[in-house]
Design a protein around this motif. Structure first.
Motif, PDB file in Angstrom:
ATOM      1  N   TYR A  33       0.831  -1.203   0.000  1.00 25.64           N
ATOM      2  CA  TYR A  33       0.000   0.000   0.000  1.00 25.64           C
ATOM      3  C   TYR A  33       0.871   1.261   0.000  1.00 25.64           C
ATOM      4  CZ  TYR A  33      -2.895  -3.554   2.377  1.00 25.64           C
ATOM      5  OH  TYR A  33      -3.552  -4.706   2.737  1.00 25.64           O
ATOM      6  N   TYR A  35       0.294   5.191   1.315  1.00 28.21           N
ATOM      7  CA  TYR A  35      -0.539   6.147   2.025  1.00 28.21           C
ATOM      8  C   TYR A  35       0.154   7.504   1.984  1.00 28.21           C
ATOM      9  CZ  TYR A  35      -3.479   2.600   4.328  1.00 28.21           C
ATOM     10  OH  TYR A  35      -4.364   1.590   4.599  1.00 28.21           O
ATOM     11  N   GLN A  37       0.207  11.087   4.288  1.00 30.94           N
ATOM     12  CA  GLN A  37      -0.214  11.644   5.573  1.00 30.94           C
ATOM     13  C   GLN A  37       0.268  13.082   5.691  1.00 30.94           C
ATOM     14  OE1 GLN A  37       1.188   9.699   9.186  1.00 30.94           O
ATOM     15  NE2 GLN A  37      -0.644  10.346  10.284  1.00 30.94           N
ATOM     16  N   PRO A  42      -4.812  11.806   9.706  1.00 36.18           N
ATOM     17  CA  PRO A  42      -4.541  10.368   9.604  1.00 36.18           C
ATOM     18  C   PRO A  42      -4.020  10.015   8.219  1.00 36.18           C
ATOM     19  CG  PRO A  42      -6.880  10.767   9.373  1.00 36.18           C
ATOM     20  CD  PRO A  42      -6.254  12.103   9.707  1.00 36.18           C
ATOM     21  N   PRO A  43      -3.415   8.853   8.069  1.00 33.43           N
ATOM     22  CA  PRO A  43      -2.983   8.408   6.741  1.00 33.43           C
ATOM     23  C   PRO A  43      -4.180   8.258   5.803  1.00 33.43           C
ATOM     24  CG  PRO A  43      -1.980   7.069   8.464  1.00 33.43           C
ATOM     25  CD  PRO A  43      -3.030   7.895   9.129  1.00 33.43           C
ATOM     26  N   LEU A  45      -5.301   6.504   2.203  1.00 35.93           N
ATOM     27  CA  LEU A  45      -4.905   5.489   1.226  1.00 35.93           C
ATOM     28  C   LEU A  45      -4.814   6.098  -0.173  1.00 35.93           C
ATOM     29  CD1 LEU A  45      -4.368   2.420   0.806  1.00 35.93           C
ATOM     30  CD2 LEU A  45      -6.814   2.217   0.282  1.00 35.93           C
ATOM     31  N   LEU A  88       4.106  13.214   4.418  1.00 35.62           N
ATOM     32  CA  LEU A  88       4.801  11.964   4.737  1.00 35.62           C
ATOM     33  C   LEU A  88       4.151  10.863   3.905  1.00 35.62           C
ATOM     34  CD1 LEU A  88       6.852  10.505   6.667  1.00 35.62           C
ATOM     35  CD2 LEU A  88       4.908  10.093   8.181  1.00 35.62           C
ATOM     36  N   LEU A  90       3.785   6.994   3.246  1.00 30.82           N
ATOM     37  CA  LEU A  90       3.971   5.754   3.978  1.00 30.82           C
ATOM     38  C   LEU A  90       3.680   4.561   3.083  1.00 30.82           C
ATOM     39  CD1 LEU A  90       2.054   6.880   7.172  1.00 30.82           C
ATOM     40  CD2 LEU A  90       4.481   6.332   7.113  1.00 30.82           C
ATOM     41  N   PHE A 106       3.869  -0.914   8.674  1.00 35.99           N
ATOM     42  CA  PHE A 106       4.230   0.327   8.005  1.00 35.99           C
ATOM     43  C   PHE A 106       5.736   0.520   7.972  1.00 35.99           C
ATOM     44  CE2 PHE A 106       0.461   2.809   7.055  1.00 35.99           C
ATOM     45  CZ  PHE A 106      -0.515   2.139   7.751  1.00 35.99           C
ATOM     46  N   GLN A 108       8.886   3.423   7.696  1.00 34.78           N
ATOM     47  CA  GLN A 108       9.118   4.654   8.453  1.00 34.78           C
ATOM     48  C   GLN A 108       8.741   5.910   7.673  1.00 34.78           C
ATOM     49  OE1 GLN A 108       9.946   4.944  11.787  1.00 34.78           O
ATOM     50  NE2 GLN A 108       9.355   2.811  11.566  1.00 34.78           N
ATOM     51  N   ARG A 111       9.572  11.608   4.014  1.00 34.10           N
ATOM     52  CA  ARG A 111       9.043  12.966   4.181  1.00 34.10           C
ATOM     53  C   ARG A 111       9.398  13.767   2.940  1.00 34.10           C
ATOM     54  NH1 ARG A 111       6.260  15.163   7.673  1.00 34.10           N
ATOM     55  NH2 ARG A 111       6.676  13.615   9.277  1.00 34.10           N
TER      56      ARG A 111
ATOM     57  N   SER B  43       6.204   6.843  11.793  1.00 27.93           N
ATOM     58  CA  SER B  43       5.136   6.118  11.121  1.00 27.93           C
ATOM     59  C   SER B  43       4.261   5.403  12.155  1.00 27.93           C
ATOM     60  CB  SER B  43       5.716   5.113  10.134  1.00 27.93           C
ATOM     61  OG  SER B  43       6.461   4.133  10.826  1.00 27.93           O
ATOM     62  N   PRO B  44       3.044   5.048  11.761  1.00 31.18           N
ATOM     63  CA  PRO B  44       2.172   4.334  12.699  1.00 31.18           C
ATOM     64  C   PRO B  44       2.735   2.962  13.060  1.00 31.18           C
ATOM     65  CG  PRO B  44       0.925   5.221  10.841  1.00 31.18           C
ATOM     66  CD  PRO B  44       2.368   5.351  10.501  1.00 31.18           C
ATOM     67  N   LEU B  88      -4.311   6.046  16.641  1.00 30.58           N
ATOM     68  CA  LEU B  88      -5.181   5.965  15.474  1.00 30.58           C
ATOM     69  C   LEU B  88      -5.993   4.683  15.531  1.00 30.58           C
ATOM     70  CD1 LEU B  88      -2.427   6.894  12.879  1.00 30.58           C
ATOM     71  CD2 LEU B  88      -4.348   8.363  13.461  1.00 30.58           C
ATOM     72  N   GLY B 103      -9.196   6.502  11.524  1.00 30.23           N
ATOM     73  CA  GLY B 103      -9.844   7.623  12.184  1.00 30.23           C
ATOM     74  C   GLY B 103      -8.888   8.790  12.287  1.00 30.23           C
TER      75      GLY B 103
END
Lengths: 115, 112
Positions: A33, A35, A37, A42-43, A45, A88, A90, A106, A108, A111, B43-44, B88, B103
């Motif tokens: 994936y 993402y 952010q 929030p991230p 998609l 960012l 991801l 995920f 890191q 950026r 990152s998350p 999150l 969220g």
């Protein structure tokens, strides 16, 4: 190895540049994936690849072009970006699209700053 | 209505207290639920996932799921300053593909 590795960690590019973000995992995951952010958000998609095929494009502008050369690698090619694309980015992976096994790991992140 | 909603925060708790983070989701077809922790600029990081109604405990963390109420929560016992982060809530909405919806996150601050 439970890592998702993204390179570069930081990238500054001009609006006329072409650059690529790279993502690599060696966990045998078949879903990957991208993402995006923004700060304090929030991230979101962007793209999903499943078994090396693009399965989701969340209406992302064509200046972002994903590529999955093999099951371990995921690229995001960038061209003619705008300053508002600074964020960012991801990469994540999960075993597959099986219903009950969807934990995503995920990287890191990269950026990105567009000047 | 947003697909996944969380307490707006910021949430401040004293060190050693229980932090309670809440999340609601709109799609009754959601199958799996995740809590990610994200430190500023990082990152998350997945800390808990839950699929079935009830409680799931892992160390100081307990996830609670109530599908009838479309509600999932995260309890952090004996909160530590290192728990200060944005949490999150994420939901897998099974349609024809695997897609995780995040969220907006709740910022937690644990005060020494």
């Amino acid at each position: 190895d439970t890592e998702v590795t993204q390179t570069p960690k930081h990238l500054v590019m001009g609006m006329t540049n072409k650059k690529s973000l790279k993502c690599e995992q060696h966990m045998g995951h078949r879903a990957m994936y991208w993402y995006k952010q923004k700060a304090k958000k929030p991230p979101e998609l962007m793209f999903v690849y499943s078994y090396e095929k693009l399965s989701i494009n969340e209406s992302v502008p064509s200046r972002f072009s994903p590529e999955c050369p093999n099951s371990s690698l995921l690229n995001l090619h960038l061209h003619a970006l705008q300053p508002e694309d600074s964020a960012l980015y991801l990469c994540a992976s999960s075993q597959d699209r099986a219903r009950m096994n969807t934990e995503a790991f995920f990287g890191q992140g990269t950026r990105l700053t567009v000047v | 209505q947003k697909e996944v909603e969380q307490n707006s925060g910021p949430l401040s708790v004293p060190e050693g207290a229980i932090a309670s983070l809440n999340c609601t989701y709109s799609d009754r077809g959601s199958q799996s639920f995740f809590w990610y922790r994200q430190y500023s600029g990082k990152s998350p990081e997945l800390i808990m996932f839950i699929y079935s109604n009830g409680d799931k405990e892992d160390g100081r963390f307990t996830a609670q799921l109530n599908k009838a109420s479309q509600y999932v929560s995260l309890l952090i016992r004996d909160s530590q300053p290192s728990d200060s982060a944005t949490y999150l809530c994420a939901v897998n909405r099974w349609t024809s593909y695997d897609k995780v919806i995040f969220g907006p996150g709740t910022s937690l601050s644990v005060i020494p």
